[in-house]
Design a protein around this motif. Structure first.
Motif, mmCIF file in Angstrom:
data_model
loop_
_atom_site.group_PDB
_atom_site.id
_atom_site.type_symbol
_atom_site.label_atom_id
_atom_site.label_comp_id
_atom_site.label_asym_id
_atom_site.label_seq_id
_atom_site.Cartn_x
_atom_site.Cartn_y
_atom_site.Cartn_z
ATOM 1 N N GLU A 296 0.855 -1.193 0.000
ATOM 2 C CA GLU A 296 0.000 0.000 0.000
ATOM 3 C C GLU A 296 0.895 1.248 0.000
ATOM 4 O OE1 GLU A 296 -1.306 2.525 2.374
ATOM 5 O OE2 GLU A 296 -2.508 3.032 0.601
ATOM 6 N N PRO A 297 0.755 2.150 -0.999
ATOM 7 C CA PRO A 297 1.678 3.279 -1.158
ATOM 8 C C PRO A 297 1.827 4.150 0.089
ATOM 9 C CG PRO A 297 0.318 3.055 -3.106
ATOM 10 C CD PRO A 297 -0.221 2.092 -2.100
ATOM 11 N N ALA A 298 0.700 4.463 0.749
ATOM 12 C CA ALA A 298 0.788 5.349 1.925
ATOM 13 C C ALA A 298 1.579 4.687 3.046
ATOM 14 C CB ALA A 298 -0.618 5.715 2.404
ATOM 15 N N GLN A 299 1.392 3.381 3.209
ATOM 16 C CA GLN A 299 2.122 2.676 4.257
ATOM 17 C C GLN A 299 3.604 2.541 3.902
ATOM 18 O OE1 GLN A 299 1.196 1.819 7.378
ATOM 19 N NE2 GLN A 299 -0.592 3.038 6.800
ATOM 20 N N ARG A 300 3.882 2.335 2.611
ATOM 21 C CA ARG A 300 5.285 2.260 2.178
ATOM 22 C C ARG A 300 5.987 3.590 2.450
ATOM 23 N NH1 ARG A 300 8.732 -0.655 -1.028
ATOM 24 N NH2 ARG A 300 10.362 0.593 -2.043
ATOM 25 N N LYS A 301 5.280 4.661 2.153
ATOM 26 C CA LYS A 301 5.835 5.991 2.397
ATOM 27 C C LYS A 301 6.121 6.199 3.885
ATOM 28 C CE LYS A 301 4.379 10.863 2.099
ATOM 29 N NZ LYS A 301 3.319 11.757 1.605
ATOM 30 N N ALA A 302 5.162 5.801 4.724
ATOM 31 C CA ALA A 302 5.337 5.971 6.172
ATOM 32 C C ALA A 302 6.499 5.132 6.689
ATOM 33 C CB ALA A 302 4.047 5.601 6.897
ATOM 34 N N LEU A 303 6.612 3.908 6.179
ATOM 35 C CA LEU A 303 7.686 3.017 6.617
ATOM 36 C C LEU A 303 9.044 3.552 6.170
ATOM 37 C CD1 LEU A 303 8.174 0.318 8.079
ATOM 38 C CD2 LEU A 303 8.031 -0.816 5.856
ATOM 39 N N LEU A 304 9.102 4.013 4.919
ATOM 40 C CA LEU A 304 10.352 4.559 4.392
ATOM 41 C C LEU A 304 10.746 5.827 5.159
ATOM 42 C CD1 LEU A 304 12.340 3.902 2.078
ATOM 43 C CD2 LEU A 304 11.046 5.471 0.623
ATOM 44 N N ALA A 305 9.754 6.678 5.432
ATOM 45 C CA ALA A 305 10.034 7.910 6.184
ATOM 46 C C ALA A 305 10.532 7.588 7.585
ATOM 47 C CB ALA A 305 8.780 8.772 6.257
ATOM 48 N N SER A 306 9.923 6.577 8.211
ATOM 49 C CA SER A 306 10.350 6.178 9.549
ATOM 50 C C SER A 306 11.800 5.722 9.547
ATOM 51 C CB SER A 306 9.438 5.067 10.073
ATOM 52 O OG SER A 306 9.876 4.622 11.332
ATOM 53 N N LYS A 307 12.187 4.967 8.518
ATOM 54 C CA LYS A 307 13.576 4.499 8.427
ATOM 55 C C LYS A 307 14.522 5.668 8.194
ATOM 56 C CE LYS A 307 16.960 1.581 8.300
ATOM 57 N NZ LYS A 307 17.476 1.067 9.584
ATOM 58 N N VAL A 308 14.131 6.609 7.341
ATOM 59 C CA VAL A 308 14.969 7.790 7.110
ATOM 60 C C VAL A 308 15.165 8.554 8.414
ATOM 61 C CG1 VAL A 308 15.043 10.059 5.996
ATOM 62 C CG2 VAL A 308 14.463 8.032 4.653
ATOM 63 N N GLU A 309 14.077 8.698 9.190
ATOM 64 C CA GLU A 309 14.198 9.410 10.463
ATOM 65 C C GLU A 309 15.140 8.680 11.418
ATOM 66 O OE1 GLU A 309 10.758 10.856 12.381
ATOM 67 O OE2 GLU A 309 9.900 11.721 10.562
ATOM 68 N N ASP A 310 15.033 7.359 11.445
ATOM 69 C CA ASP A 310 15.943 6.592 12.299
ATOM 70 C C ASP A 310 17.392 6.793 11.869
ATOM 71 O OD1 ASP A 310 13.916 5.620 13.859
ATOM 72 O OD2 ASP A 310 13.759 3.697 12.821
ATOM 73 N N MET A 311 17.621 6.818 10.567
ATOM 74 C CA MET A 311 18.992 6.992 10.068
ATOM 75 C C MET A 311 19.497 8.405 10.346
ATOM 76 S SD MET A 311 18.506 4.848 6.535
ATOM 77 C CE MET A 311 20.116 4.262 6.067
ATOM 78 N N ILE A 312 18.619 9.385 10.219
ATOM 79 C CA ILE A 312 19.013 10.755 10.560
ATOM 80 C C ILE A 312 19.329 10.843 12.053
ATOM 81 C CG2 ILE A 312 18.119 13.110 10.831
ATOM 82 C CD1 ILE A 312 16.771 12.782 8.089
ATOM 83 N N ASN A 313 18.496 10.191 12.866
ATOM 84 C CA ASN A 313 18.767 10.185 14.312
ATOM 85 C C ASN A 313 20.071 9.474 14.643
ATOM 86 O OD1 ASN A 313 16.529 11.643 15.177
ATOM 87 N ND2 ASN A 313 15.212 9.844 15.292
ATOM 88 N N THR A 314 20.422 8.477 13.845
ATOM 89 C CA THR A 314 21.631 7.699 14.105
ATOM 90 C C THR A 314 22.877 8.373 13.540
ATOM 91 O OG1 THR A 314 20.312 5.676 14.017
ATOM 92 C CG2 THR A 314 22.685 5.422 13.864
ATOM 93 N N VAL A 315 22.752 8.998 12.407
ATOM 94 C CA VAL A 315 23.925 9.573 11.735
ATOM 95 C C VAL A 315 24.037 11.069 12.027
ATOM 96 C CG1 VAL A 315 25.055 9.958 9.519
ATOM 97 C CG2 VAL A 315 23.869 7.799 9.943
ATOM 98 N N VAL A 316 23.065 11.847 11.552
ATOM 99 C CA VAL A 316 23.114 13.308 11.721
ATOM 100 C C VAL A 316 23.085 13.687 13.201
ATOM 101 C CG1 VAL A 316 21.833 15.449 11.350
ATOM 102 C CG2 VAL A 316 22.122 13.820 9.472
ATOM 103 N N ARG A 317 22.120 13.113 13.909
ATOM 104 C CA ARG A 317 21.923 13.506 15.300
ATOM 105 C C ARG A 317 23.130 13.143 16.171
ATOM 106 N NH1 ARG A 317 19.090 17.163 17.824
ATOM 107 N NH2 ARG A 317 17.811 16.512 19.569
#
Length: 605
Positions: free
Chosen positions: A444-465
């Motif tokens: 489902e596109p909306a769920q894929r988007k949410a899942l992908l965004a969640s992973k990006v946020e985790d990576m930003i929290n892990t790398v950038v943050r």
């Protein structure tokens, strides 16, 4: 959880929504504070530490290879026994840091083992006085002794920074009323804080959890509650930070360490230029990563500017489903098993044998960790599980640590511990496996988007943050060298870093300047935080090699984990064709995050 409305921990932790959450069974260490085995081990340690000093002090240079091997193995046995005692005391304490009896037992064990181990201080000092040629001759004469060379290399890296025997013994004895005491003050203060959120009194972990709530008003209320309490306690946290930074500065000066970070780099067995290359690559990518992503997120939320409580907000399309514990277990074990059945087999006992403590409980330490204990027992994983998708990822992360620690245990007590540069590899890889499995199952596109965004946020929290946190520490320690810092000065450094790393789309509420106060890494392990970014960047490159279908990847991966601390990062990564000392290495990991953000942007078109 504790609350003026007698909010029961079971309401959030063990209710029907989450299932039956496991708790630790520490009996594999000891059955209790009064266990006869515990007393016997303490008595053994007292006798063996004295005997070790009698047998070897001022005599290391006279030993042949067989004699040196016996000395090293006896020292390793002492480390194992004391590690068992302190693991038991520490894990019980972190289950309930506000229990005065547990806190006393933990403190008493720290003091007792510090006293018991004082006769051992000579060992590293005298070992470092051995001539290089003499040590090389010993290693050439015994393959068993040569196995410990990585331990010796790390030990001798501190040789230029070694103090006199008398000063080293003083620092050893003084440690329990120095950094360890300030660490304990921080932990107990944090565990005892309560935050009033709309008339409900919550502990730290539950209040931080509100920052990911779907309800924006709840997020705002949580953020403001945190700001109020952190501001009230600001003088104490500033005092702890000033004292620990000054203490570190004094010891670094005496040891002739060139920078506040140098000791961490030596302990991690990583070259300063490698860390600097990582830091520079990430900071240069702030506009392409965090600034770009958060601008996109503001658009999704229908906002021109994000407030700080929107940073980790779920997307409007994100599934609000609570993930019960049995489902979380299945998701992670299936992801591990798809990679390699053996990986799931190693992880399974954590769920079945009381090796995980999952519920949120009053007084329990916040956050999550995997503690390796000692190599003849097994690791223990701590979570504060609330059923969110991020909690599932945290389970995958900490279980990755656990698998790594189980595999590395075969190296023995002195060689099993992985330097921080690679300590996050298995954990982040476990997260990536779990994420990719969830993504593949999402159509489902909306769920894929949410899942992908969640992973990006985790990576930003892990790398950038985490690199932002590293820069914060660097600036605080540099400023502290010029004199004591007022709370406002520390706050100002935090805000400089926040503006740089998070970007122009954010408004920063009054009180956010105090949010540095609750981050335990600044207190417990200065400059640790870059290990998270190191691990994420490394895993992104490693996963790319796996995704390309590289033959024999799983076997190479398990061999890397089994190596523990027995090899340098260059040696461990060479079978995968990777080299972290190449400045361009970090660009690969950054490019993966950037490509995910680009995919999210394309979904808007």
């Amino acid at each position: 959880m504790q609350d003026t409305r007698t909010f029961d921990a079971n309401d959030a932790a063990s209710g029907p929504d989450l299932g039956n959450l496991p708790e630790w069974d520490l009996s594999d260490l000891y059955t209790g504070e009064d266990a006869p085995e515990l007393q016997a081990d303490i008595e053994w340690l007292e006798a063996e530490c004295r005997a070790f000093a009698d047998d070897y002090e001022n005599k290391l240079s006279t030993l042949d290879a067989a004699g040196m091997l016996r000395a090293v193995q006896r020292y390793e046995a002492i480390e194992g026994k004391s590690g068992r005692v302190m693991s038991f005391a520490g894990l019980r304490y972190y289950q309930n840091t506000t229990d005065s009896a547990r806190a006393k037992f933990f403190s008493d064990m720290q003091a007792k083992l510090t006293d018991i181990s004082t006769p051992l201080v000579f060992y590293s000092l005298e070992f470092n006085r051995l001539e290089d040629d003499a040590l090389a001759t010993l290693l050439d004469a015994s393959t068993e002794l040569a196995r410990y060379k990585p331990v010796f290399d790390r030990l001798r890296a501190m040789k230029p920074h070694q103090l006199s025997d008398e000063l080293e013994k003083f620092l050893h004895d003084q440690s329990v009323v120095g950094a360890a005491a300030w660490n304990r003050l921080f932990d107990e203060t944090m565990a005892g804080l309560t935050f009033d959120v709309d008339g409900e009194s919550l502990p730290l972990e539950a209040t931080l959890n509100l920052l990911t709530d779907h309800d924006r008003d709840r997020r705002e209320a949580g953020a403001k509650a945190l700001a109020r309490v952190f501001t009230e306690r600001l003088p104490l946290f500033a005092r702890i930070t000033n004292t620990l930074a000054k203490e570190k500065s004094i010891e670094d000066h005496w040891r002739k360490l060139p920078t506040p970070q140098a000791g961490r780099h030596l302990a991690n067995h990583v070259e300063p230029e490698v860390v600097q290359a990582l830091r520079d690559a990430v900071v240069a990518a702030y506009p392409d990563l965090s600034h770009r992503y958060y601008a996109l997120k503001a658009k999704w939320l229908g906002l021109e500017k994000l407030e700080i409580w929107d940073r980790n907000a779920p997307l409007p399309t994100e599934d609000k489903k609570v993930v019960a514990w049995p489902e979380a277990k299945k998701i992670v074990l299936d992801a591990y098993g798809d990679f390699a059945p053996k990986m799931a087999e190693i992880a399974e006992p954590f769920f079945e044998k009381g090796w995980i403590d999952a519920p949120v409980k009053a007084g329990k330490a916040p956050g999550a960790f995997a503690h390796p204990t000692v190599t003849d027992v097994h690791p223990y994983v701590m979570l504060n599980y609330l059923g969110k998708q991020r909690d599932v990822m945290t389970l995958a992360h900490e279980l990755g640590h656990g698998v790594h620690q189980v595999l590395a245990a075969g190296q023995g007590e002195l060689l099993s511990s992985t330097p921080l540069t690679l300590a996050e590899t298995a954990s982040v890889f476990g997260e990536m496996l779990t994420f990719q499995k969830l993504l593949a199952a999402t159509t489902e596109p909306a769920q894929r988007k949410a899942l992908l965004a969640s992973k990006v946020e985790d990576m930003i929290n892990t790398v950038v943050r985490q690199i932002a946190f590293y820069d914060f520490e660097c600036r605080v320690h540099a400023a502290r060298a010029e004199g004591e810092l007022t709370p406002d000065q520390i706050n100002a450094i935090w805000m400089e870093i926040s503006h740089e790393s998070l970007g122009p789309v954010f408004n920063f509420m009054d009180g956010y300047e105090t949010f540095w106060t609750y981050i335990p890494h600044f207190i417990h392990s200065p400059f640790y935080v870059y290990a998270y970014a190191f691990g994420d960047g490394l895993v992104n490159a490693l996963y790319a090699v796996y995704a390309e279908g590289t033959p024999g990847f799983q076997d190479k991966y398990f061999e890397m984990l089994r190596a523990g601390g027995s090899k340098h990062h260059k040696e461990l990564l060479a079978p995968f064709g990777l080299d972290a000392s190449d400045p361009k290495f970090w660009d690969k990991g950054i490019a993966l995050i950037s490509s995910m953000i680009s995919e999210l942007e394309a979904m808007e078109a």
